[in-house]
Design a protein around this motif. Sequence first.
Motif, PDB file in Angstrom:
ATOM      1  N   GLU A 163     -20.700   4.469  31.119  1.00 12.86           N
ATOM      2  CA  GLU A 163     -20.768   5.523  30.100  1.00 12.86           C
ATOM      3  C   GLU A 163     -21.689   6.636  30.579  1.00 12.86           C
ATOM      4  O   GLU A 163     -22.726   6.374  31.175  1.00 12.86           O
ATOM      5  N   PRO A 164     -21.286   7.878  30.290  1.00 14.93           N
ATOM      6  CA  PRO A 164     -22.170   8.973  30.700  1.00 14.93           C
ATOM      7  C   PRO A 164     -23.471   8.977  29.905  1.00 14.93           C
ATOM      8  O   PRO A 164     -23.485   8.606  28.730  1.00 14.93           O
ATOM      9  N   TYR A 165     -24.538   9.374  30.562  1.00 15.94           N
ATOM     10  CA  TYR A 165     -25.832   9.517  29.896  1.00 15.94           C
ATOM     11  C   TYR A 165     -26.163  11.003  29.853  1.00 15.94           C
ATOM     12  O   TYR A 165     -26.171  11.669  30.887  1.00 15.94           O
ATOM     13  N   TYR A 166     -26.363  11.494  28.651  1.00 10.50           N
ATOM     14  CA  TYR A 166     -26.648  12.926  28.483  1.00 10.50           C
ATOM     15  C   TYR A 166     -28.122  13.147  28.245  1.00 10.50           C
ATOM     16  O   TYR A 166     -28.767  12.381  27.524  1.00 10.50           O
ATOM     17  N   GLU A 167     -28.626  14.192  28.818  1.00 11.26           N
ATOM     18  CA  GLU A 167     -30.064  14.431  28.663  1.00 11.26           C
ATOM     19  C   GLU A 167     -30.362  15.888  29.004  1.00 11.26           C
ATOM     20  O   GLU A 167     -29.911  16.406  30.024  1.00 11.26           O
ATOM     21  N   GLY A 168     -31.113  16.505  28.135  1.00 16.80           N
ATOM     22  CA  GLY A 168     -31.654  17.824  28.435  1.00 16.80           C
ATOM     23  C   GLY A 168     -30.659  18.972  28.328  1.00 16.80           C
ATOM     24  O   GLY A 168     -29.562  18.832  27.803  1.00 16.80           O
ATOM     25  N   ARG A 169     -31.057  20.105  28.834  1.00 23.97           N
ATOM     26  CA  ARG A 169     -30.240  21.315  28.789  1.00 23.97           C
ATOM     27  C   ARG A 169     -30.538  22.149  30.025  1.00 23.97           C
ATOM     28  O   ARG A 169     -31.593  22.007  30.642  1.00 23.97           O
ATOM     29  N   LYS A 181     -32.101  -0.648  27.315  1.00 28.13           N
ATOM     30  CA  LYS A 181     -32.588  -1.828  26.583  1.00 28.13           C
ATOM     31  C   LYS A 181     -31.786  -2.040  25.294  1.00 28.13           C
ATOM     32  O   LYS A 181     -31.478  -3.179  24.933  1.00 28.13           O
ATOM     33  N   ASN A 182     -31.446  -0.934  24.611  1.00 29.65           N
ATOM     34  CA  ASN A 182     -30.656  -1.073  23.385  1.00 29.65           C
ATOM     35  C   ASN A 182     -29.274  -1.660  23.689  1.00 29.65           C
ATOM     36  O   ASN A 182     -28.753  -2.477  22.935  1.00 29.65           O
ATOM     37  N   LYS A 183     -28.699  -1.221  24.810  1.00 30.37           N
ATOM     38  CA  LYS A 183     -27.399  -1.754  25.218  1.00 30.37           C
ATOM     39  C   LYS A 183     -27.516  -3.256  25.498  1.00 30.37           C
ATOM     40  O   LYS A 183     -26.662  -4.054  25.098  1.00 30.37           O
ATOM     41  N   ALA A 184     -28.607  -3.642  26.162  1.00 35.39           N
ATOM     42  CA  ALA A 184     -28.826  -5.056  26.462  1.00 35.39           C
ATOM     43  C   ALA A 184     -28.957  -5.871  25.175  1.00 35.39           C
ATOM     44  O   ALA A 184     -28.432  -6.975  25.065  1.00 35.39           O
ATOM     45  N   LYS A 185     -29.638  -5.292  24.176  1.00 31.79           N
ATOM     46  CA  LYS A 185     -29.806  -5.995  22.893  1.00 31.79           C
ATOM     47  C   LYS A 185     -28.462  -6.201  22.208  1.00 31.79           C
ATOM     48  O   LYS A 185     -28.195  -7.251  21.624  1.00 31.79           O
ATOM     49  N   THR A 186     -27.600  -5.182  22.285  1.00 34.43           N
ATOM     50  CA  THR A 186     -26.274  -5.295  21.680  1.00 34.43           C
ATOM     51  C   THR A 186     -25.474  -6.400  22.370  1.00 34.43           C
ATOM     52  O   THR A 186     -24.815  -7.200  21.719  1.00 34.43           O
ATOM     53  N   LEU A 241     -25.230  -7.986  32.857  1.00 36.29           N
ATOM     54  CA  LEU A 241     -26.189  -7.046  33.470  1.00 36.29           C
ATOM     55  C   LEU A 241     -25.938  -5.639  32.930  1.00 36.29           C
ATOM     56  O   LEU A 241     -24.794  -5.195  32.831  1.00 36.29           O
ATOM     57  N   VAL A 242     -27.023  -4.963  32.544  1.00 39.75           N
ATOM     58  CA  VAL A 242     -26.952  -3.544  32.187  1.00 39.75           C
ATOM     59  C   VAL A 242     -27.743  -2.784  33.235  1.00 39.75           C
ATOM     60  O   VAL A 242     -28.852  -3.186  33.591  1.00 39.75           O
ATOM     61  N   SER A 243     -27.152  -1.715  33.751  1.00 43.13           N
ATOM     62  CA  SER A 243     -27.854  -0.926  34.748  1.00 43.13           C
ATOM     63  C   SER A 243     -27.662   0.557  34.433  1.00 43.13           C
ATOM     64  O   SER A 243     -26.971   0.924  33.481  1.00 43.13           O
ATOM     65  N   SER A 244     -28.295   1.398  35.223  1.00 41.91           N
ATOM     66  CA  SER A 244     -28.151   2.834  34.990  1.00 41.91           C
ATOM     67  C   SER A 244     -28.435   3.579  36.280  1.00 41.91           C
ATOM     68  O   SER A 244     -29.087   3.061  37.171  1.00 41.91           O
ATOM     69  N   THR A 245     -27.903   4.782  36.346  1.00 38.93           N
ATOM     70  CA  THR A 245     -28.243   5.648  37.475  1.00 38.93           C
ATOM     71  C   THR A 245     -28.565   7.028  36.924  1.00 38.93           C
ATOM     72  O   THR A 245     -28.049   7.431  35.885  1.00 38.93           O
ATOM     73  N   ILE A 246     -29.410   7.725  37.633  1.00 37.28           N
ATOM     74  CA  ILE A 246     -29.730   9.098  37.251  1.00 37.28           C
ATOM     75  C   ILE A 246     -29.316   9.999  38.407  1.00 37.28           C
ATOM     76  O   ILE A 246     -29.405   9.604  39.569  1.00 37.28           O
ATOM     77  N   ARG A 247     -28.806  11.177  38.072  1.00 43.30           N
ATOM     78  CA  ARG A 247     -28.421  12.095  39.141  1.00 43.30           C
ATOM     79  C   ARG A 247     -29.665  12.719  39.764  1.00 43.30           C
ATOM     80  O   ARG A 247     -30.634  12.989  39.055  1.00 43.30           O
ATOM     81  N   PRO A 248     -29.619  12.983  41.050  1.00 41.78           N
ATOM     82  CA  PRO A 248     -30.784  13.597  41.698  1.00 41.78           C
ATOM     83  C   PRO A 248     -31.193  14.881  40.974  1.00 41.78           C
ATOM     84  O   PRO A 248     -30.334  15.696  40.624  1.00 41.78           O
ATOM     85  N   ARG A 299     -26.032  18.792  26.394  1.00 47.85           N
ATOM     86  CA  ARG A 299     -25.351  17.554  26.783  1.00 47.85           C
ATOM     87  C   ARG A 299     -25.012  17.552  28.268  1.00 47.85           C
ATOM     88  O   ARG A 299     -23.865  17.394  28.671  1.00 47.85           O
ATOM     89  N   VAL A 300     -26.032  17.772  29.069  1.00 46.63           N
ATOM     90  CA  VAL A 300     -25.847  17.742  30.506  1.00 46.63           C
ATOM     91  C   VAL A 300     -25.700  16.284  30.933  1.00 46.63           C
ATOM     92  O   VAL A 300     -26.491  15.434  30.526  1.00 46.63           O
ATOM     93  N   GLU A 301     -24.669  16.017  31.709  1.00 47.35           N
ATOM     94  CA  GLU A 301     -24.492  14.643  32.162  1.00 47.35           C
ATOM     95  C   GLU A 301     -25.533  14.372  33.240  1.00 47.35           C
ATOM     96  O   GLU A 301     -25.451  14.884  34.344  1.00 47.35           O
ATOM     97  N   ALA A 302     -26.537  13.574  32.880  1.00 45.61           N
ATOM     98  CA  ALA A 302     -27.667  13.358  33.780  1.00 45.61           C
ATOM     99  C   ALA A 302     -27.555  12.051  34.542  1.00 45.61           C
ATOM    100  O   ALA A 302     -28.299  11.814  35.481  1.00 45.61           O
ATOM    101  N   GLY A 303     -26.645  11.186  34.106  1.00 42.69           N
ATOM    102  CA  GLY A 303     -26.524   9.889  34.764  1.00 42.69           C
ATOM    103  C   GLY A 303     -25.515   9.024  34.051  1.00 42.69           C
ATOM    104  O   GLY A 303     -24.689   9.529  33.284  1.00 42.69           O
ATOM    105  N   SER A 304     -25.580   7.719  34.301  1.00 45.62           N
ATOM    106  CA  SER A 304     -24.638   6.788  33.685  1.00 45.62           C
ATOM    107  C   SER A 304     -25.342   5.502  33.293  1.00 45.62           C
ATOM    108  O   SER A 304     -26.360   5.138  33.880  1.00 45.62           O
ATOM    109  N   ILE A 305     -24.761   4.835  32.300  1.00 43.52           N
ATOM    110  CA  ILE A 305     -25.211   3.491  31.934  1.00 43.52           C
ATOM    111  C   ILE A 305     -24.034   2.550  32.178  1.00 43.52           C
ATOM    112  O   ILE A 305     -22.925   2.804  31.715  1.00 43.52           O
ATOM    113  N   MET A 306     -24.289   1.511  32.957  1.00 45.84           N
ATOM    114  CA  MET A 306     -23.206   0.617  33.372  1.00 45.84           C
ATOM    115  C   MET A 306     -23.414  -0.789  32.825  1.00 45.84           C
ATOM    116  O   MET A 306     -24.550  -1.256  32.717  1.00 45.84           O
TER     117      MET A 306
END
Lengths: 322, 115
Positions: free
Chosen positions: A61-67, A163-168, A143-150, A125-132
Motif C-alpha cells: 500500500e502506498p504511504y503518503y506523507e507531507g507536501r 505498528k497499527n497494521k501489525a495490530k490489525t 510480517l509487516v514492513s515498509s520502505t521510504i523513498r530516498p 498526498r505525496v507518495e513517500a513510500g510503501s507499507i507491505m
Amino acid sequence: MVEQVEIVVASGKGGVGKSTLTSVLAVELAKRGVKLVAADADAEAPNLSITLGVREWDSVEPYYEGRIAYIREDLCTQCGICKEVCPLDAVEVVDEKHVINQWICEGCLTCSLACPEKAIRFIFRVEAGSIMVKRETGYGFPLVSSTIRPGRPNSGKLVTEVKNKAKTLLAGVGFILVDAAAGIGCQVISSLTGAKIAVLVAEPTPASLSDLKRIHLLTRHFMVAPALVVNKYDINPEGLEDILDYAGREDIPVLGMIPYDDTVPKAASTGKPLNIAYPESPAAKAMVEVAEKVAEEILVDWRKWYSRYRPKRPAPYIPRIK
Amino acid sequence: MATIKVGVPSEGDTLDSPVADRFGRAPKFIVVEVDTDTGEIVSYQAVDNPGYTAGSGAGVKAAQKLGELGVKVYAGPTPGPNAYAALNYLGIKVVTVTGVSVREAVKAALKELGS
C-alpha cells in the motif's frame, strides 16, 4: 481490553545484529506456539524481510506523507523572493525560470508565505513510500514492513502505521515483535512508545556501548523494561566487561551472549534465518537460547517480568525549551 | 463548583474507551471535567487529535491542542521528549497511566495528584 504487547529489538548503533536476532526470535517463538506478528520499523533500510527470505508481498500500500511546493509558471514574475527565503535552497533557476527541486523541498510553506504573486502551490498526498504485508512468512507468523523513498521524510508516522497494521493482523491477543531502526530519532521513539519490553542488542565496542546508553535513556523515558543481548561477545574482552558493568549498574538483565560466527553473513546470503540455515552453528544455538529465555522467562508472564524490570519511577528525558 | 480538566489519549469516543498506547499519534483525546472537591466527573468531550495524521511534530501539536482546551492534567502513556517539554511549558501535569479505560485513567491521575 484486547492485549497486544509490543516487544522492540533496538540497539542505537546499526549493524550489531538486530534483524538477525529478530528473525531468529520470531521463528523460534512462533515454533513454541507464541502468537505474534513481526514488524520492520526501519523504513530507510528494511532488512527483516531479507533475513526471513520474504521476496513477494501479499499487499503493497502506498504511504503518503507531507507536501511539495511547485511554482505556477503563469503567475510567476521571476522576482526570486522564493529563492531568497527558501531555508533548504530548493528553488533553482532553470532556463531563466524559477522552479522548485522536488527532491529537496520539504513543504515548509515559507516560499508560499513570501511570494507576492501567490504563485506557489502544493502537491499534497505525496507518495513517500510503501507499507507491505506478508500474511504468512512460512514460519508461522505474518510480517509487516515498509520502505521510504530516498529524500522523503521518514517520520514516526510511518512506524505508527506499520505498528497499527501489525495490530490489525494480530487480530486479538498476542505479541508484536518490532525490529527498530538504528539511532534514537523520531522513528525509534515511535517504535518504543507503547512498547513494554525492549531487547537491546550491543557488541563489545566503545561505539556500541555509547549508543546502548543513548537507547537505554529512551527506554527509561518510555517506561519500557530493557533486556540485553551481547552479540559477537568474544571479539573484545575489555569491551565486554564495560558492557556487562553497565548492565549490572543499571539493572538490565542479560538474556544471552552470542559468539562471533561467520555463519551469520552466510545465512543472510541464503535468505534464511540463521537458526534455519545453520542450526548447529554456535551463534544460532546461542540465539535460540535467547529465544527460549524470552519465551519461558518473559512471555510466560510478561506482566511479572515487566513489573520487575521496568524503571521504578518515571525518568523522562525532557529537552529544554527557552 | 471548582473543576479541573484532565486530558486522556484514547482509541475511542467514550469514558469506557481504552487509553491509547501513544500520546502524539493517539486517534482522540477525551477531555474530562472533574469536580475538584468530590472527584466526580462533571462532563467530557471527545476531540480529534491533530497529531494523529501529522508527519512531524505530532506530539507537540497534540500538546498544543490540550493547552488550547484548558487541560491542566494529562493522564496516559509517557509522551515523547519534545511533547513532554511542551506539556511542561504549558503547565500541564503529566501522570503516566496505561492499560486501563479513560475513566480509570482519570481516577488514577486524581489519586496521584491527591497524594
